[in-house]
Scaffold this motif. Structure first.
Motif, PDB file in Angstrom:
ATOM      1  N   GLY A  56       0.823  -1.192   0.000  1.00 19.17           N
ATOM      2  CA  GLY A  56       0.000   0.000   0.000  1.00 19.17           C
ATOM      3  C   GLY A  56       0.861   1.247   0.000  1.00 19.17           C
ATOM      4  O   GLY A  56       1.921   1.293  -0.628  1.00 19.17           O
ATOM      5  N   ALA A  57       0.432   2.241   0.765  1.00 16.98           N
ATOM      6  CA  ALA A  57       1.138   3.519   0.809  1.00 16.98           C
ATOM      7  C   ALA A  57       2.456   3.395   1.569  1.00 16.98           C
ATOM      8  O   ALA A  57       2.663   2.478   2.368  1.00 16.98           O
ATOM      9  CB  ALA A  57       0.249   4.575   1.469  1.00 16.98           C
ATOM     10  N   THR A  58       3.340   4.348   1.334  1.00 18.58           N
ATOM     11  CA  THR A  58       4.631   4.382   2.015  1.00 18.58           C
ATOM     12  C   THR A  58       4.461   4.877   3.449  1.00 18.58           C
ATOM     13  O   THR A  58       3.764   5.863   3.699  1.00 18.58           O
ATOM     14  CB  THR A  58       5.607   5.304   1.272  1.00 18.58           C
ATOM     15  OG1 THR A  58       5.812   4.781  -0.053  1.00 18.58           O
ATOM     16  CG2 THR A  58       6.936   5.388   1.992  1.00 18.58           C
ATOM     17  N   ILE A  59       5.100   4.179   4.394  1.00 22.69           N
ATOM     18  CA  ILE A  59       5.108   4.620   5.793  1.00 22.69           C
ATOM     19  C   ILE A  59       6.279   5.563   6.011  1.00 22.69           C
ATOM     20  O   ILE A  59       6.133   6.702   6.433  1.00 22.69           O
ATOM     21  CB  ILE A  59       5.207   3.420   6.749  1.00 22.69           C
ATOM     22  CG1 ILE A  59       4.056   2.448   6.520  1.00 22.69           C
ATOM     23  CG2 ILE A  59       5.232   3.893   8.199  1.00 22.69           C
ATOM     24  CD1 ILE A  59       4.158   1.162   7.319  1.00 22.69           C
ATOM     25  N   THR A  60       7.475   5.045   5.698  1.00 25.51           N
ATOM     26  CA  THR A  60       8.693   5.841   5.815  1.00 25.51           C
ATOM     27  C   THR A  60       9.814   5.135   5.074  1.00 25.51           C
ATOM     28  O   THR A  60       9.875   3.898   5.033  1.00 25.51           O
ATOM     29  CB  THR A  60       9.103   6.049   7.292  1.00 25.51           C
ATOM     30  OG1 THR A  60      10.295   6.832   7.345  1.00 25.51           O
ATOM     31  CG2 THR A  60       9.348   4.721   7.993  1.00 25.51           C
ATOM     32  N   ASP A  61      10.689   5.897   4.481  1.00 25.54           N
ATOM     33  CA  ASP A  61      11.842   5.352   3.754  1.00 25.54           C
ATOM     34  C   ASP A  61      11.394   4.240   2.793  1.00 25.54           C
ATOM     35  O   ASP A  61      10.582   4.472   1.924  1.00 25.54           O
ATOM     36  CB  ASP A  61      12.889   4.846   4.738  1.00 25.54           C
ATOM     37  CG  ASP A  61      13.434   5.966   5.612  1.00 25.54           C
ATOM     38  OD1 ASP A  61      13.506   7.107   5.123  1.00 25.54           O
ATOM     39  OD2 ASP A  61      13.770   5.705   6.782  1.00 25.54           O
ATOM     40  N   ASN A  62      11.916   3.024   2.992  1.00 19.87           N
ATOM     41  CA  ASN A  62      11.582   1.901   2.116  1.00 19.87           C
ATOM     42  C   ASN A  62      10.482   1.011   2.678  1.00 19.87           C
ATOM     43  O   ASN A  62      10.239  -0.083   2.157  1.00 19.87           O
ATOM     44  CB  ASN A  62      12.834   1.048   1.853  1.00 19.87           C
ATOM     45  CG  ASN A  62      13.903   1.812   1.107  1.00 19.87           C
ATOM     46  OD1 ASN A  62      13.605   2.590   0.208  1.00 19.87           O
ATOM     47  ND2 ASN A  62      15.166   1.591   1.480  1.00 19.87           N
ATOM     48  N   HIS A  63       9.817   1.445   3.726  1.00 15.59           N
ATOM     49  CA  HIS A  63       8.776   0.636   4.356  1.00 15.59           C
ATOM     50  C   HIS A  63       7.392   1.082   3.894  1.00 15.59           C
ATOM     51  O   HIS A  63       7.066   2.267   3.931  1.00 15.59           O
ATOM     52  CB  HIS A  63       8.864   0.746   5.882  1.00 15.59           C
ATOM     53  CG  HIS A  63      10.171   0.259   6.442  1.00 15.59           C
ATOM     54  ND1 HIS A  63      10.463  -1.080   6.571  1.00 15.59           N
ATOM     55  CD2 HIS A  63      11.262   0.930   6.894  1.00 15.59           C
ATOM     56  CE1 HIS A  63      11.672  -1.219   7.088  1.00 15.59           C
ATOM     57  NE2 HIS A  63      12.181  -0.015   7.290  1.00 15.59           N
ATOM     58  N   LYS A  64       6.588   0.114   3.461  1.00 13.79           N
ATOM     59  CA  LYS A  64       5.228   0.391   3.008  1.00 13.79           C
ATOM     60  C   LYS A  64       4.220  -0.434   3.809  1.00 13.79           C
ATOM     61  O   LYS A  64       4.551  -1.510   4.327  1.00 13.79           O
ATOM     62  CB  LYS A  64       5.074   0.050   1.518  1.00 13.79           C
ATOM     63  CG  LYS A  64       5.874   0.933   0.594  1.00 13.79           C
ATOM     64  CD  LYS A  64       5.583   0.576  -0.853  1.00 13.79           C
ATOM     65  CE  LYS A  64       6.315   1.507  -1.805  1.00 13.79           C
ATOM     66  NZ  LYS A  64       6.017   1.216  -3.224  1.00 13.79           N
ATOM     67  N   TYR A  65       3.013   0.089   3.915  1.00 20.13           N
ATOM     68  CA  TYR A  65       1.921  -0.736   4.416  1.00 20.13           C
ATOM     69  C   TYR A  65       1.790  -1.926   3.479  1.00 20.13           C
ATOM     70  O   TYR A  65       1.914  -1.786   2.246  1.00 20.13           O
ATOM     71  CB  TYR A  65       0.605   0.038   4.409  1.00 20.13           C
ATOM     72  CG  TYR A  65       0.481   1.109   5.469  1.00 20.13           C
ATOM     73  CD1 TYR A  65      -0.026   0.800   6.731  1.00 20.13           C
ATOM     74  CD2 TYR A  65       0.858   2.418   5.208  1.00 20.13           C
ATOM     75  CE1 TYR A  65      -0.140   1.780   7.714  1.00 20.13           C
ATOM     76  CE2 TYR A  65       0.743   3.404   6.179  1.00 20.13           C
ATOM     77  CZ  TYR A  65       0.248   3.082   7.432  1.00 20.13           C
ATOM     78  OH  TYR A  65       0.132   4.046   8.395  1.00 20.13           O
ATOM     79  N   GLY A  66       1.521  -3.104   4.032  1.00 24.42           N
ATOM     80  CA  GLY A  66       1.386  -4.234   3.139  1.00 24.42           C
ATOM     81  C   GLY A  66       1.079  -5.540   3.839  1.00 24.42           C
ATOM     82  O   GLY A  66       1.109  -5.645   5.070  1.00 24.42           O
ATOM     83  N   ILE A  67       0.762  -6.535   3.026  1.00 27.87           N
ATOM     84  CA  ILE A  67       0.477  -7.889   3.504  1.00 27.87           C
ATOM     85  C   ILE A  67       1.230  -8.861   2.609  1.00 27.87           C
ATOM     86  O   ILE A  67       1.206  -8.736   1.374  1.00 27.87           O
ATOM     87  CB  ILE A  67      -1.038  -8.198   3.470  1.00 27.87           C
ATOM     88  CG1 ILE A  67      -1.793  -7.240   4.409  1.00 27.87           C
ATOM     89  CG2 ILE A  67      -1.304  -9.641   3.876  1.00 27.87           C
ATOM     90  CD1 ILE A  67      -3.300  -7.402   4.360  1.00 27.87           C
ATOM     91  N   ARG A  68       1.929  -9.808   3.229  1.00 28.75           N
ATOM     92  CA  ARG A  68       2.681 -10.826   2.516  1.00 28.75           C
ATOM     93  C   ARG A  68       2.125 -12.211   2.840  1.00 28.75           C
ATOM     94  O   ARG A  68       1.819 -12.502   3.998  1.00 28.75           O
ATOM     95  CB  ARG A  68       4.162 -10.801   2.917  1.00 28.75           C
ATOM     96  CG  ARG A  68       4.894  -9.512   2.558  1.00 28.75           C
ATOM     97  CD  ARG A  68       5.287  -9.524   1.089  1.00 28.75           C
ATOM     98  NE  ARG A  68       6.195  -8.423   0.754  1.00 28.75           N
ATOM     99  CZ  ARG A  68       5.807  -7.205   0.431  1.00 28.75           C
ATOM    100  NH1 ARG A  68       4.518  -6.906   0.459  1.00 28.75           N
ATOM    101  NH2 ARG A  68       6.677  -6.270   0.095  1.00 28.75           N
ATOM    102  N   PHE A  69       1.999 -13.055   1.827  1.00 24.87           N
ATOM    103  CA  PHE A  69       1.613 -14.449   1.998  1.00 24.87           C
ATOM    104  C   PHE A  69       2.814 -15.330   1.665  1.00 24.87           C
ATOM    105  O   PHE A  69       3.424 -15.173   0.600  1.00 24.87           O
ATOM    106  CB  PHE A  69       0.439 -14.817   1.076  1.00 24.87           C
ATOM    107  CG  PHE A  69      -0.841 -14.107   1.396  1.00 24.87           C
ATOM    108  CD1 PHE A  69      -1.807 -14.712   2.181  1.00 24.87           C
ATOM    109  CD2 PHE A  69      -1.081 -12.821   0.922  1.00 24.87           C
ATOM    110  CE1 PHE A  69      -2.998 -14.062   2.488  1.00 24.87           C
ATOM    111  CE2 PHE A  69      -2.259 -12.158   1.223  1.00 24.87           C
ATOM    112  CZ  PHE A  69      -3.218 -12.775   2.000  1.00 24.87           C
TER     113      PHE A  69
END
Length: 335
Positions: free
Chosen positions: A273-286
């Motif tokens: 999803g959207a960027t939280i900070t730096d290279n980290h994004k909201y997301g879900i991994r399977f």
């Protein structure tokens, strides 16, 4: 039209079927629901062709509801279905929550949890179902669609009408994930977002077998939440049929013909999803560590393009301590 909503209220460990309003809860926007209670009458055997005296027996509640998947609110369902996650804090306000199917199969404060379910349509009374638990959870990520999830539940049969709530949606801080959110998809280590056959749809289903016949003398409601049956993780995937590699994998392995044993492989899908900070994004991994194909369908229909559909089943892998791992990245400190 009135808002439709569903609130899950955690039941205190050891107090199955007891609704406590002050306990931790999550209110969700729902697309639809079909959760209902039935009265199972006990019909006595008579010589007549009809029953003249009704004997009330026991109660059952069951059904399902559909929601869209976001990286903040939807993961609350995993807490009840898969148990508490392990949580890491890699940077600032970024938190990574790892849920493992099969890591904690106990019923209790940290494992599988029961909850009460309130369902409202914004008019008159809300319906409250006691002693609920999740039987199955699906996730559908299909091209040109929003990622959706269907949740199937059972309750202990105790339903009542309660004062209607007024939900607020401030906790929905992020957009729903869509098919375009897919940032990574590998099968057996091979990228399937850009390498043929490219993937068009990913469907995931996890199911638990609960005993729904635990009725004790003197009580018309289900008495205990007992996960006594098989746990399965399965699903399907659609591919644009421009390469036979995944059909070869079904036969045995890529680049080979059919042999007696199919080689197991891992599936990884990342939705960002959207960027939280730096290279980290909201997301879900399977992450499915050990998968086998059960069936490969390649159907030709007139002038339609050919789409290959494969059905898969995941196995529990000791080294991963799970049959399926779902990793959530957001700014929520704890679930």
């Amino acid at each position: 039209m009135a808002s439709k909503y569903l609130t899950i209220v955690e039941e205190t460990a050891g107090s199955y079927g007891t609704y406590t309003q002050s306990n931790a809860s999550t209110t969700m926007k729902i697309l639809d629901e079909s959760i209902n209670t039935t009265r199972e009458d006990l019909n006595s055997v008579t010589v007549e062709r009809w029953t003249s005296t009704r004997t009330e027996g026991f109660f059952r509640s069951s059904g399902d509801f559909n929601v869209l998947v976001d990286p903040v609110v939807w993961p609350n369902l995993l807490v009840y279905f898969m148990g508490d996650p392990s949580t890491a804090n890699p940077a600032g306000s970024v938190y990574v929550h790892t849920f493992k199917m099969g890591n904690d199969e106990s019923v209790g404060a940290t494992g599988l949890k029961s909850f009460s379910t309130k369902i409202g349509s914004g008019i008159e009374k809300d319906r409250l179902f006691h002693g609920c638990f999740i039987n199955s959870l699906t996730v559908d990520c299909v091209n040109r669609e929003v990622v959706s999830s269907t949740v199937s539940i059972n309750g202990n049969g105790h339903e009542k009408l309660v004062t209607a709530g007024t939900p607020t949606w401030t906790h929905y801080t992020q957009s729903y994930l869509t098919f375009a959110s897919a940032s990574a998809m590998t099968i057996g280590g091979t990228d399937r977002l850009s390498t043929s056959p490219t993937i068009e749809a990913f469907r995931f289903e996890a199911t638990r077998g609960f005993d729904t016949d635990v009725y004790v003398l003197g009580n018309k409601y289900l008495a205990h939440m007992i996960p006594s049956g098989e746990v399965t993780v399965s699903g399907s995937m659609d591919f644009t049929f421009k390469s036979q590699d995944e059909h070869e994998r079904f036969l045995s392995s890529v680049g080979s013909d059919e042999t007696s044993t199919q080689t197991g492989f891992a599936i990884r899908l990342g939705l960002d999803g959207a960027t939280i900070t730096d290279n980290h994004k909201y997301g879900i991994r399977f992450y499915l560590p050990d998968v086998n194909y059960q069936q490969s369908n390649i159907d030709v229909r007139g002038r339609d393009r050919i789409v290959q559909t494969v059905n898969w089943k995941a196995n529990y892998k000791e080294s991963a301590a799970s049959a399926a791992t779902i990793i959530v990245r957001n700014t929520t400190a704890t679930y």
